[in-house]
Design an enzyme around this catalytic site. Sequence first.
Site, PDB file in Angstrom:
ATOM      1  N   ASP A 153       0.859  -1.184   0.000  1.00  0.00           N
ATOM      2  CA  ASP A 153       0.000   0.000   0.000  1.00  0.00           C
ATOM      3  C   ASP A 153       0.895   1.233   0.000  1.00  0.00           C
ATOM      4  O   ASP A 153       1.530   1.555   1.006  1.00  0.00           O
ATOM      5  CB  ASP A 153      -0.908   0.013   1.234  1.00  0.00           C
ATOM      6  CG  ASP A 153      -1.983  -1.073   1.199  1.00  0.00           C
ATOM      7  OD1 ASP A 153      -1.725  -2.154   0.626  1.00  0.00           O
ATOM      8  OD2 ASP A 153      -3.072  -0.850   1.748  1.00  0.00           O
ATOM      9  N   LYS A 216      -7.014   3.342  -3.420  1.00  0.00           N
ATOM     10  CA  LYS A 216      -7.438   3.339  -2.024  1.00  0.00           C
ATOM     11  C   LYS A 216      -7.665   4.772  -1.570  1.00  0.00           C
ATOM     12  O   LYS A 216      -6.899   5.670  -1.923  1.00  0.00           O
ATOM     13  CB  LYS A 216      -6.341   2.660  -1.192  1.00  0.00           C
ATOM     14  CG  LYS A 216      -6.539   2.652   0.317  1.00  0.00           C
ATOM     15  CD  LYS A 216      -5.383   1.897   0.981  1.00  0.00           C
ATOM     16  CE  LYS A 216      -5.386   2.047   2.495  1.00  0.00           C
ATOM     17  NZ  LYS A 216      -4.238   1.356   3.120  1.00  0.00           N
ATOM     18  N   LYS A 252     -10.340   0.161  -2.484  1.00  0.00           N
ATOM     19  CA  LYS A 252     -10.216  -0.032  -1.041  1.00  0.00           C
ATOM     20  C   LYS A 252     -10.547   1.261  -0.307  1.00  0.00           C
ATOM     21  O   LYS A 252      -9.752   2.205  -0.325  1.00  0.00           O
ATOM     22  CB  LYS A 252      -8.800  -0.491  -0.673  1.00  0.00           C
ATOM     23  CG  LYS A 252      -8.593  -0.698   0.838  1.00  0.00           C
ATOM     24  CD  LYS A 252      -7.192  -1.197   1.144  1.00  0.00           C
ATOM     25  CE  LYS A 252      -6.926  -1.261   2.649  1.00  0.00           C
ATOM     26  NZ  LYS A 252      -5.570  -1.751   2.976  1.00  0.00           N
TER      27      LYS A 252
END
Length: 316
Positions: A153, A216, A252
């Site tokens: 991430d 995300k 996400k």
Amino acid sequence: MADTTRNPGTALTPEWFDRIRINTPAVERRAATLPVRRSIKKEYQAAWLLNAVSCIDLTTLAGDDTEDRVARLCAKARQPVDPELLAAMGVEGLTTGAVCVYPTMVAAAKRALGNSGIPVASVATGFPAGLMPLDLRLAEIRYAVDQGADEIDIVITRSHVLQAEWAALYDEISAMREACGTAKMKAILATGDLKSLENVARASHVAMQAGSDWIKTSTGKEGVNATLPVSLVMCRAIRDYRDRTGHVVGFKPAGGLKTAKDALAWQVLMVEELGRDWVRPDLFRIGASSLLGDLERQISHFVTGRYAAAHRLTMA
């Protein structure tokens, strides 16, 4: 069914996004309808709650993380819901979608998860601010991958978005994607810092063009994290990218999803905007830690007719 092979990215193509204009009140009205558009009750609601559990990136990103804490988190990821409750519902093998930790905790998480098949995700690139020299951010990615991370991430340089420096943002994310190697990459846009929905949409397109496998919303550390309006804009960017390229990208939301009601609302969003393929853990993840407790509480209520005491629903 969507093709979930990795997103290869494209050349930077600003004409796909540079003229985007967003009617913010219309987006907010649409987002406000999502939690009430579908009345999900009884066994259907329970099924959607179980599905939400399977899509959680169970996360610990605290300054006082230890290997023991990570091991407890991994035990919860392997058995996220009381086995007696699952047995009553005829469900076996339920796990969370992944465990997310700092790079220095990746090896401990891999040991704790063993052969469970649960991926380990690691934040990297100077999380949460990302304000480190690029070579150090890339080195952090490589370190996490060397430790065994299955997913990375990354955080972007927000100033590239705020100053419309799209080539710089594209080059940065592309370099991060290359450093990830075979590990899948989630690009954290830190939407609460981006000032406008147009910026969110444009950053989403650049991240996908640069090869992000998921986009995300947030680090969870911004003043405003995942919201339904921002998520709606990002999902429509994913849909546009798929329609233009044939490549699918996951989504996400992270930060701010704390209740079972939130988990249902975001799943409705995915179904309404992208289809049922996007409510599987290969394309939808929820970044959360406290959410799992409320999901299990609601599942317990479905099975037993009463809410379990908090001490019976232990977290790590």
